[in-house]
Motif scaffolding. Structure first.
Motif, PDB file in Angstrom:
ATOM      1  N   ASN A  63       0.852  -1.186   0.000  1.00  0.00           N
ATOM      2  CA  ASN A  63       0.000   0.000   0.000  1.00  0.00           C
ATOM      3  C   ASN A  63       0.886   1.234   0.000  1.00  0.00           C
ATOM      4  OD1 ASN A  63      -2.336   1.580   0.063  1.00  0.00           O
ATOM      5  ND2 ASN A  63      -3.267   0.385   1.706  1.00  0.00           N
ATOM      6  N   ILE A  64       0.294   2.353  -0.266  1.00  0.00           N
ATOM      7  CA  ILE A  64       0.996   3.634  -0.244  1.00  0.00           C
ATOM      8  C   ILE A  64       0.708   4.288   1.093  1.00  0.00           C
ATOM      9  CG2 ILE A  64       1.077   5.938  -1.276  1.00  0.00           C
ATOM     10  CD1 ILE A  64       0.393   4.593  -3.984  1.00  0.00           C
ATOM     11  N   THR A  65       1.769   4.764   1.740  1.00  0.00           N
ATOM     12  CA  THR A  65       1.613   5.429   3.028  1.00  0.00           C
ATOM     13  C   THR A  65       1.667   6.942   2.918  1.00  0.00           C
ATOM     14  OG1 THR A  65       3.983   5.254   3.493  1.00  0.00           O
ATOM     15  CG2 THR A  65       2.563   3.471   4.305  1.00  0.00           C
ATOM     16  N   ASP A  66       2.338   7.448   1.884  1.00  0.00           N
ATOM     17  CA  ASP A  66       2.476   8.893   1.748  1.00  0.00           C
ATOM     18  C   ASP A  66       2.799   9.254   0.309  1.00  0.00           C
ATOM     19  OD1 ASP A  66       2.523  11.554   2.605  1.00  0.00           O
ATOM     20  OD2 ASP A  66       4.608  11.471   3.259  1.00  0.00           O
ATOM     21  N   LEU A  67       2.426  10.461  -0.054  1.00  0.00           N
ATOM     22  CA  LEU A  67       2.742  11.048  -1.361  1.00  0.00           C
ATOM     23  C   LEU A  67       3.326  12.420  -1.110  1.00  0.00           C
ATOM     24  CD1 LEU A  67      -0.697  10.379  -3.072  1.00  0.00           C
ATOM     25  CD2 LEU A  67       1.400   9.140  -3.554  1.00  0.00           C
ATOM     26  N   GLN A  68       4.388  12.758  -1.819  1.00  0.00           N
ATOM     27  CA  GLN A  68       4.962  14.094  -1.716  1.00  0.00           C
ATOM     28  C   GLN A  68       5.221  14.623  -3.111  1.00  0.00           C
ATOM     29  OE1 GLN A  68       8.482  13.912   0.731  1.00  0.00           O
ATOM     30  NE2 GLN A  68       7.316  13.537   2.588  1.00  0.00           N
ATOM     31  N   GLN A  69       4.604  15.767  -3.408  1.00  0.00           N
ATOM     32  CA  GLN A  69       4.858  16.385  -4.710  1.00  0.00           C
ATOM     33  C   GLN A  69       6.286  16.891  -4.748  1.00  0.00           C
ATOM     34  OE1 GLN A  69       1.815  18.930  -6.252  1.00  0.00           O
ATOM     35  NE2 GLN A  69       3.212  19.902  -7.706  1.00  0.00           N
ATOM     36  N   VAL A  70       6.932  16.701  -5.885  1.00  0.00           N
ATOM     37  CA  VAL A  70       8.301  17.157  -6.101  1.00  0.00           C
ATOM     38  C   VAL A  70       8.239  18.226  -7.184  1.00  0.00           C
ATOM     39  CG1 VAL A  70      10.630  16.505  -6.793  1.00  0.00           C
ATOM     40  CG2 VAL A  70       9.229  14.901  -5.460  1.00  0.00           C
ATOM     41  N   GLY A  71       8.436  19.458  -6.775  1.00  0.00           N
ATOM     42  CA  GLY A  71       8.347  20.557  -7.724  1.00  0.00           C
ATOM     43  C   GLY A  71       7.006  20.555  -8.426  1.00  0.00           C
ATOM     44  N   SER A  72       7.050  20.890  -9.694  1.00  0.00           N
ATOM     45  CA  SER A  72       5.816  20.897 -10.488  1.00  0.00           C
ATOM     46  C   SER A  72       5.834  19.791 -11.534  1.00  0.00           C
ATOM     47  CB  SER A  72       5.646  22.261 -11.162  1.00  0.00           C
ATOM     48  OG  SER A  72       6.740  22.504 -12.025  1.00  0.00           O
ATOM     49  N   TYR A  73       6.668  18.758 -11.309  1.00  0.00           N
ATOM     50  CA  TYR A  73       6.838  17.754 -12.354  1.00  0.00           C
ATOM     51  C   TYR A  73       6.668  16.302 -11.920  1.00  0.00           C
ATOM     52  CZ  TYR A  73      11.475  16.888 -10.379  1.00  0.00           C
ATOM     53  OH  TYR A  73      12.505  16.564  -9.537  1.00  0.00           O
ATOM     54  N   ALA A  74       6.562  16.031 -10.613  1.00  0.00           N
ATOM     55  CA  ALA A  74       6.552  14.627 -10.190  1.00  0.00           C
ATOM     56  C   ALA A  74       5.964  14.465  -8.796  1.00  0.00           C
ATOM     57  CB  ALA A  74       7.985  14.068 -10.201  1.00  0.00           C
TER      58      ALA A  74
END
Length: 154
Positions: A63-74
């Motif tokens: 499962n996914i525990t966390d998401l973090q946007q990286v800049g405006s590309y990923a």
């Protein structure tokens, strides 16, 4: 994919282990956590060449525990098995969503050839049984998004 297509919404559904991504061109993809994990863009999974790629097995319950946007590309995805390397850029997420069927079948073929048998129901079949489509692409005529008739090859 239109070079300018970018996510407008990213929703994690931990109970059903799906990441739902909607793009500004109208495409919507429901990507199982297992699928995202086995197709991680990290060097740990992909290797530095196709010959050094590492086949991922026993990821059915990841499962996914966390998401973090990286800049405006990923986006950086943190999995509950400890995997957190590799950046899923918007183009790669779009490609995974658009070509889910050939990619998934290729993965199933590879694990079968390696002698591994999955221990859980196919996440795409489970999704379809609930009446959800893994991939909705915009109709170029301006109508609502639809399931593609044929997926591009990986």
């Amino acid at each position: 994919m239109d070079q300018r297509a970018r996510p407008t919404e990213i929703n994690l559904h931990q109970k059903s282990r799906l990441l739902e991504v909607t793009f500004d061109d109208g495409a919507r993809f429901r990507l199982p956590c297992e699928y995202l994990r086995v197709y991680s863009p990290s060097a740990e999974v992909r290797g530095h060449s196709p010959s050094t790629a590492k086949l991922q097995v026993k990821k059915e319950e990841v499962n996914i525990t966390d998401l973090q946007q990286v800049g405006s590309y990923a986006v950086k995805i943190f999995f509950d098995d400890g995997h957190k390397s590799g950046l899923y850029d918007w183009d790669y997420l779009y490609k995974l969503g658009r070509a889910w069927q050939p990619f998934w079948f290729d993965y199933l073929e590879k694990i079968g050839a390696a002698g591994y048998t999955r221990t859980a129901p196919d996440p795409f079949e489970t999704m379809k049984a609930r009446g959800e489509s893994p991939s909705e692409l915009p109709d170029r005529t301006g109508a609502s998004p639809t399931e593609p008739a044929e997926e591009p090859t990986p």
